[in-house]
Design a protein around this motif. Sequence first.
Motif, PDB file in Angstrom:
ATOM      1  N   UNK A 139      19.124 -16.328 -28.474  1.00 47.34           N
ATOM      2  CA  UNK A 139      19.649 -17.113 -27.369  1.00 47.34           C
ATOM      3  C   UNK A 139      21.167 -16.991 -27.344  1.00 47.34           C
ATOM      4  N   UNK A 140      21.749 -17.358 -26.212  1.00 48.43           N
ATOM      5  CA  UNK A 140      23.203 -17.474 -26.118  1.00 48.43           C
ATOM      6  C   UNK A 140      23.557 -18.941 -25.916  1.00 48.43           C
ATOM      7  N   UNK A 141      24.831 -19.235 -26.018  1.00 47.01           N
ATOM      8  CA  UNK A 141      25.276 -20.629 -25.967  1.00 47.01           C
ATOM      9  C   UNK A 141      24.810 -21.341 -24.697  1.00 47.01           C
ATOM     10  N   UNK A 142      24.793 -20.620 -23.595  1.00 45.64           N
ATOM     11  CA  UNK A 142      24.399 -21.242 -22.328  1.00 45.64           C
ATOM     12  C   UNK A 142      22.918 -21.595 -22.270  1.00 45.64           C
ATOM     13  N   UNK A 143      22.152 -21.191 -23.261  1.00 46.46           N
ATOM     14  CA  UNK A 143      20.723 -21.515 -23.296  1.00 46.46           C
ATOM     15  C   UNK A 143      20.431 -22.878 -23.914  1.00 46.46           C
ATOM     16  N   UNK A 144      21.434 -23.512 -24.515  1.00 48.34           N
ATOM     17  CA  UNK A 144      21.178 -24.754 -25.249  1.00 48.34           C
ATOM     18  C   UNK A 144      20.542 -25.812 -24.358  1.00 48.34           C
ATOM     19  N   UNK A 145      21.075 -26.013 -23.165  1.00 45.20           N
ATOM     20  CA  UNK A 145      20.526 -27.044 -22.280  1.00 45.20           C
ATOM     21  C   UNK A 145      19.072 -26.737 -21.925  1.00 45.20           C
ATOM     22  N   UNK A 146      18.777 -25.460 -21.652  1.00 42.71           N
ATOM     23  CA  UNK A 146      17.395 -25.079 -21.341  1.00 42.71           C
ATOM     24  C   UNK A 146      16.483 -25.387 -22.526  1.00 42.71           C
ATOM     25  N   UNK A 147      16.915 -25.019 -23.732  1.00 42.51           N
ATOM     26  CA  UNK A 147      16.106 -25.250 -24.929  1.00 42.51           C
ATOM     27  C   UNK A 147      15.801 -26.730 -25.107  1.00 42.51           C
ATOM     28  N   UNK A 148      16.840 -27.548 -25.038  1.00 40.14           N
ATOM     29  CA  UNK A 148      16.681 -28.984 -25.272  1.00 40.14           C
ATOM     30  C   UNK A 148      15.806 -29.611 -24.188  1.00 40.14           C
ATOM     31  N   UNK A 149      16.029 -29.199 -22.958  1.00 38.37           N
ATOM     32  CA  UNK A 149      15.229 -29.744 -21.850  1.00 38.37           C
ATOM     33  C   UNK A 149      13.764 -29.374 -22.019  1.00 38.37           C
ATOM     34  N   UNK A 150      13.490 -28.131 -22.424  1.00 41.02           N
ATOM     35  CA  UNK A 150      12.095 -27.704 -22.589  1.00 41.02           C
ATOM     36  C   UNK A 150      11.445 -28.409 -23.770  1.00 41.02           C
ATOM     37  N   UNK A 151      12.183 -28.571 -24.862  1.00 41.32           N
ATOM     38  CA  UNK A 151      11.632 -29.238 -26.034  1.00 41.32           C
ATOM     39  C   UNK A 151      11.369 -30.715 -25.779  1.00 41.32           C
ATOM     40  N   UNK A 152      12.135 -31.309 -24.898  1.00 35.49           N
ATOM     41  CA  UNK A 152      11.953 -32.733 -24.607  1.00 35.49           C
ATOM     42  C   UNK A 152      10.622 -33.013 -23.911  1.00 35.49           C
ATOM     43  N   UNK A 153       9.993 -31.960 -23.400  1.00 43.52           N
ATOM     44  CA  UNK A 153       8.751 -32.125 -22.650  1.00 43.52           C
ATOM     45  C   UNK A 153       7.505 -31.828 -23.476  1.00 43.52           C
ATOM     46  N   UNK A 154       7.679 -31.591 -24.761  1.00 43.60           N
ATOM     47  CA  UNK A 154       6.513 -31.281 -25.595  1.00 43.60           C
ATOM     48  C   UNK A 154       6.679 -31.874 -26.983  1.00 43.60           C
TER      49      UNK A 154
END
Length: 369
Positions: A139-154
């Motif tokens: 991943x790159x730094x700009x992926x952090x928000x996507x990662x956290x948002x996706x993990x929050x849903x599972x």
Amino acid sequence: MPKASETVLEIDLNALANNYRYITSKIKSGTKVLAVVKAFGYGSDSVVIARELIDLGVDYFAVAYANEGETLRNASVATPILVLHPLPFNFEITVNRCLEPSIYSRKMLEEFIAFAEEKKQKNYPIHLKFNTGLNRLGFVENDVDFIVERLSKTESVKVKSAFSHLAASEDLKEKQFTLTQIEGFRRISEELILKLGYKPLLHCANTSGIINFPEAHFDMVRTGIGLYGFGNDKEENKHLKPVGTLKTVISQIHKIEKGESVGYNRGYIAENTTRSATLPIGHADGIPRSYGKGKGWVTINGEKAAILGNVCMDMIMVDVTNIACEEGDEAIVFGPSATADELSAAINSISYELITAVSQRVKRVVLRK
């Protein structure tokens, strides 16, 4: 050490213990140690290496692919195992054998979460790989928000660690680049922890990182090549002992008259009367065809015997004109006194390539304490 009567790879567990203790002397108390045992334990025997490292106190293992982790599980290795390059095809093995995948892209994260949910997993451990300059996986730094948002849903997965990989930690001419990588990883980690709401393990130091960049040790360090006896530096190599010694024997000695040739395609033509020794080891055993014609050697009775002509599939011929030897004598390809570093340099390669190329048909002999 015993004399070889056939082609063998000796695995010296005393050397492994020495290397582990030296490497861990470089880290502060409480820092976890992850041992990399991919590629058959860097060409040796991953199960033998893993079992010894468990006795020495290792915390984690890493392999490249899921089937390598499955091999360890089949040998009753229960220590956590990180799979550095998982593929969706192997998710079934990964979960069934309690292996822990490195998740390195948005697509991989989506696919593994879907798989984990289908299998009704809860808090299955995953490791987030961040690319800070190696530009291989991550991943790159700009992926952090996507990662956290996706993990929050599972609730199917939970982040066990976040990590990166240093591209040139052995090269002090690239010190600034490495420091930039370390700082980038630190910045990404701080953002990830803040947004996740909990702190996974952090790690980015490989063997050379452990030695050269103590500020990169974080919560865990990873060591691969150092365990097997190579520190990517002549001074560090003095503290390490090669674990593997590749040995073979002289099958036959020939007298080659001036003008006669040796091997396929007449790869060597004698300019003077020459004694050649034939050894039962070739490119099918891990001696590439880039050796030969004067490049590379074996050591016989303490003397270097240059490889003559072309490397064959199952044999090489070496020059023993000025070496006192006879059929049945031992020949050392690489080991503590004739190192893989030196031999690989003859073809502009590195020790990693040479030691991991040793064929699985070569018999492994374990030297125990």
